[in-house]
Design a protein around this motif. Structure first.
Motif, PDB file in Angstrom:
ATOM      1  N   ASN A  30       0.825  -1.214   0.000  1.00  0.00           N
ATOM      2  CA  ASN A  30       0.000   0.000   0.000  1.00  0.00           C
ATOM      3  C   ASN A  30       0.858   1.263   0.000  1.00  0.00           C
ATOM      4  OD1 ASN A  30      -2.446  -1.469   0.124  1.00  0.00           O
ATOM      5  ND2 ASN A  30      -2.170  -1.765   2.341  1.00  0.00           N
ATOM      6  N   ILE A  31       1.984   1.233  -0.687  1.00  0.00           N
ATOM      7  CA  ILE A  31       2.870   2.392  -0.694  1.00  0.00           C
ATOM      8  C   ILE A  31       2.288   3.501  -1.551  1.00  0.00           C
ATOM      9  CG2 ILE A  31       4.895   0.910  -0.357  1.00  0.00           C
ATOM     10  CD1 ILE A  31       5.610   1.447  -3.301  1.00  0.00           C
ATOM     11  N   ASP A  32       2.633   4.710  -1.182  1.00  0.00           N
ATOM     12  CA  ASP A  32       2.296   5.877  -1.997  1.00  0.00           C
ATOM     13  C   ASP A  32       3.394   6.005  -3.048  1.00  0.00           C
ATOM     14  OD1 ASP A  32       1.737   8.285  -3.139  1.00  0.00           O
ATOM     15  OD2 ASP A  32       1.420   9.359  -1.253  1.00  0.00           O
ATOM     16  N   ILE A  33       3.088   5.568  -4.267  1.00  0.00           N
ATOM     17  CA  ILE A  33       4.116   5.477  -5.294  1.00  0.00           C
ATOM     18  C   ILE A  33       4.710   6.830  -5.627  1.00  0.00           C
ATOM     19  CG2 ILE A  33       2.464   5.614  -7.195  1.00  0.00           C
ATOM     20  CD1 ILE A  33       5.664   3.466  -7.096  1.00  0.00           C
ATOM     21  N   GLU A  34       3.903   7.885  -5.658  1.00  0.00           N
ATOM     22  CA  GLU A  34       4.420   9.214  -6.005  1.00  0.00           C
ATOM     23  C   GLU A  34       5.363   9.722  -4.918  1.00  0.00           C
ATOM     24  OE1 GLU A  34       4.062  10.473  -8.875  1.00  0.00           O
ATOM     25  OE2 GLU A  34       2.565   9.046  -9.621  1.00  0.00           O
ATOM     26  N   ALA A  35       4.963   9.552  -3.649  1.00  0.00           N
ATOM     27  CA  ALA A  35       5.829   9.977  -2.550  1.00  0.00           C
ATOM     28  C   ALA A  35       7.106   9.142  -2.511  1.00  0.00           C
ATOM     29  CB  ALA A  35       5.079   9.869  -1.223  1.00  0.00           C
ATOM     30  N   THR A  36       6.991   7.862  -2.833  1.00  0.00           N
ATOM     31  CA  THR A  36       8.168   6.984  -2.844  1.00  0.00           C
ATOM     32  C   THR A  36       9.143   7.396  -3.945  1.00  0.00           C
ATOM     33  OG1 THR A  36       6.807   5.165  -2.010  1.00  0.00           O
ATOM     34  CG2 THR A  36       8.937   4.600  -2.968  1.00  0.00           C
ATOM     35  N   LEU A  37       8.624   7.787  -5.091  1.00  0.00           N
ATOM     36  CA  LEU A  37       9.484   8.250  -6.180  1.00  0.00           C
ATOM     37  C   LEU A  37      10.279   9.486  -5.761  1.00  0.00           C
ATOM     38  CD1 LEU A  37       7.017   7.816  -9.187  1.00  0.00           C
ATOM     39  CD2 LEU A  37       9.205   6.622  -8.916  1.00  0.00           C
ATOM     40  N   VAL A  38       9.625  10.411  -5.099  1.00  0.00           N
ATOM     41  CA  VAL A  38      10.310  11.615  -4.629  1.00  0.00           C
ATOM     42  C   VAL A  38      11.384  11.243  -3.610  1.00  0.00           C
ATOM     43  CG1 VAL A  38      10.024  13.802  -3.417  1.00  0.00           C
ATOM     44  CG2 VAL A  38       8.319  13.073  -5.104  1.00  0.00           C
ATOM     45  N   GLU A  39      11.053  10.305  -2.701  1.00  0.00           N
ATOM     46  CA  GLU A  39      12.027   9.878  -1.693  1.00  0.00           C
ATOM     47  C   GLU A  39      13.248   9.235  -2.344  1.00  0.00           C
ATOM     48  OE1 GLU A  39      12.298   6.828   2.154  1.00  0.00           O
ATOM     49  OE2 GLU A  39      10.397   7.117   1.081  1.00  0.00           O
ATOM     50  N   VAL A  40      13.018   8.397  -3.344  1.00  0.00           N
ATOM     51  CA  VAL A  40      14.126   7.729  -4.041  1.00  0.00           C
ATOM     52  C   VAL A  40      14.969   8.753  -4.791  1.00  0.00           C
ATOM     53  CG1 VAL A  40      14.669   6.155  -5.934  1.00  0.00           C
ATOM     54  CG2 VAL A  40      12.996   5.494  -4.195  1.00  0.00           C
ATOM     55  N   ARG A  41      14.314   9.709  -5.424  1.00  0.00           N
ATOM     56  CA  ARG A  41      15.069  10.740  -6.139  1.00  0.00           C
ATOM     57  C   ARG A  41      15.960  11.523  -5.186  1.00  0.00           C
ATOM     58  NH1 ARG A  41      11.702  15.669  -8.348  1.00  0.00           N
ATOM     59  NH2 ARG A  41      11.637  15.934  -6.081  1.00  0.00           N
ATOM     60  N   ASN A  42      15.425  11.926  -4.031  1.00  0.00           N
ATOM     61  CA  ASN A  42      16.213  12.693  -3.058  1.00  0.00           C
ATOM     62  C   ASN A  42      17.356  11.857  -2.496  1.00  0.00           C
ATOM     63  OD1 ASN A  42      14.499  14.860  -3.442  1.00  0.00           O
ATOM     64  ND2 ASN A  42      13.165  14.304  -1.720  1.00  0.00           N
ATOM     65  N   LEU A  43      17.087  10.578  -2.267  1.00  0.00           N
ATOM     66  CA  LEU A  43      18.148   9.708  -1.751  1.00  0.00           C
ATOM     67  C   LEU A  43      19.283   9.583  -2.767  1.00  0.00           C
ATOM     68  CD1 LEU A  43      17.635   6.428   0.207  1.00  0.00           C
ATOM     69  CD2 LEU A  43      19.301   6.518  -1.634  1.00  0.00           C
ATOM     70  N   ALA A  44      18.942   9.428  -4.052  1.00  0.00           N
ATOM     71  CA  ALA A  44      19.974   9.311  -5.087  1.00  0.00           C
ATOM     72  C   ALA A  44      20.799  10.585  -5.182  1.00  0.00           C
ATOM     73  CB  ALA A  44      19.340   8.980  -6.428  1.00  0.00           C
ATOM     74  N   LEU A  45      20.143  11.743  -5.060  1.00  0.00           N
ATOM     75  CA  LEU A  45      20.859  13.016  -5.151  1.00  0.00           C
ATOM     76  C   LEU A  45      21.760  13.266  -3.948  1.00  0.00           C
ATOM     77  CD1 LEU A  45      18.019  15.306  -6.577  1.00  0.00           C
ATOM     78  CD2 LEU A  45      20.071  14.529  -7.775  1.00  0.00           C
ATOM     79  N   SER A  46      21.548  12.536  -2.875  1.00  0.00           N
ATOM     80  CA  SER A  46      22.379  12.739  -1.684  1.00  0.00           C
ATOM     81  C   SER A  46      23.760  12.110  -1.820  1.00  0.00           C
ATOM     82  CB  SER A  46      21.666  12.160  -0.450  1.00  0.00           C
ATOM     83  OG  SER A  46      21.559  10.739  -0.554  1.00  0.00           O
ATOM     84  N   PHE A  47      23.952  11.274  -2.823  1.00  0.00           N
ATOM     85  CA  PHE A  47      25.242  10.617  -3.004  1.00  0.00           C
ATOM     86  C   PHE A  47      26.151  11.470  -3.873  1.00  0.00           C
ATOM     87  CE2 PHE A  47      22.870   7.055  -1.479  1.00  0.00           C
ATOM     88  CZ  PHE A  47      23.797   6.198  -0.914  1.00  0.00           C
ATOM     89  N   GLN A  48      27.407  11.521  -3.474  1.00  0.00           N
ATOM     90  CA  GLN A  48      28.397  12.255  -4.248  1.00  0.00           C
ATOM     91  C   GLN A  48      28.661  11.512  -5.567  1.00  0.00           C
ATOM     92  OE1 GLN A  48      32.065  12.861  -2.202  1.00  0.00           O
ATOM     93  NE2 GLN A  48      32.921  14.243  -3.752  1.00  0.00           N
TER      94      GLN A  48
END
Length: 312
Positions: free
Chosen positions: A64-82
């Motif tokens: 029951n994940i919120d796919i749109e919110a999860t996409l934003v979370e994944v995008r932010n996590l990826a951008l946090s890596f050098q």
């Protein structure tokens, strides 16, 4: 009044026209093969460059994940890596467009467990730590999986290299076939004009003079035939490119482009076709000269040993 000198090699006859047609066909096949090899090589280099610049994160819509919110979370996590430059979410319309060739238009994505994607652009010179990124994704978003395309790209590049190798082998076989065709055609022309060649040779005409006459004649035949074949191949590539340009934004064109790339040849491909025309024409002239010289040597040997003429 001086009478015009009859050429040693007669004007274009039936055998000459047949040779020109054969050379045109071989030149066309060589040009098509060279163009295909060039496009495969360029496409492989483009794929390799794309792979080195991008990675994909896939999120499966399980639970029951919120796919749109999860996409934003994944995008932010990826951008946090050098080493990560940008991260772009593939929206619903773009995802549906990717699936149209298989599922058709107008399907409801909510009825199917369609994965969503995040395309991440990375620094080629200093890429991020993929192992750490996978561990962070597994901890924060278990439904996400990272694909750096390395294994797929390695197989694809290997296949492209094999294709190029096979194409080069086919080109070599075509050139060898063209050379053999020229040799037999030249011998046929020599047989039809052997008495003229013998008389000229016996009265003192140099071998180089006789060979040059045949060489000029067959150079023009080779040049015309190769130019026709190369021109038809160039026209074929231009027509394919025009068709592809006129059918943009269609499912068929998208899949053809994805598999084979653009049919438009680069400048290297067109220069390659010109090179084939020049090479085949030059090869025709060179092969003709060698064949004529060898035939005249056979005449000299038969003259020196009459028993060889009886055997011939």
């Amino acid at each position: 009044m001086l009478r015009p000198m009859t050429p040693i090699v007669p004007p274009l006859n039936v055998s000459g026209r047949a040779l020109m047609v054969v050379i045109a066909i071989m030149s066309f096949l060589c040009a098509i093969t060279l163009g295909a090899v060039t496009m495969v090589q360029e496409k492989a280099e483009a794929w390799q460059g794309d792979v080195s610049r991008e990675i994909t994160i896939q999120i499966k819509p399980t639970g029951n994940i919120d796919i749109e919110a999860t996409l934003v979370e994944v995008r932010n996590l990826a951008l946090s890596f050098q080493g990560t430059l940008t991260a772009q979410i593939v929206d619903r319309s773009s995802t549906a467009r990717l699936l149209e060739p298989w599922l058709g238009e107008g399907f409801d994505m909510d009825e199917l467990p369609v994965p969503r994607l995040v395309i991440v652009t990375i620094d080629e010179t200093a890429p991020p730590d993929f192992t750490s990124m996978r561990e962070a994704l597994a901890e924060s978003v278990p439904q996400a999986s990272l694909d750096d395309h390395r294994a797929w790209a390695d197989r694809l590049i290997s296949m492209a290299r094999i294709t190029v190798f096979v194409g080069v082998g086919i080109l070599a076989l075509m050139f060898a076939t063209t050379m053999l065709t020229v040799i037999f055609a030249t011998r046929g022309a020599m047989a039809g004009n052997r008495h003229i060649v013998e008389v000229l040779h016996f009265v003192g005409a140099e071998t180089s003079f006789i060979a040059a006459e045949f060489q000029k004649r067959f150079l023009m035949i080779g040049l015309k035939g190769a130019a026709v074949g190369g021109g038809v191949a160039t026209l074929a590539f231009l027509l394919l490119s025009a068709w592809q340009s006129n059918s943009l934004a269609t499912a068929v064109n998208d899949q053809v482009t994805a598999l084979f790339g653009r049919f438009a040849l680069s400048s290297a491909g067109y220069f390659g076709i010109i090179g084939i025309v020049v090479l085949i024409a030059g090869m025709t002239a060179f092969t003709t000269r060698l064949t004529v010289v060898r035939t005249i040597r056979e005449i000299d040997r038969q003259r020196a040993d009459p028993s060889l003429a009886e055997i011939g």
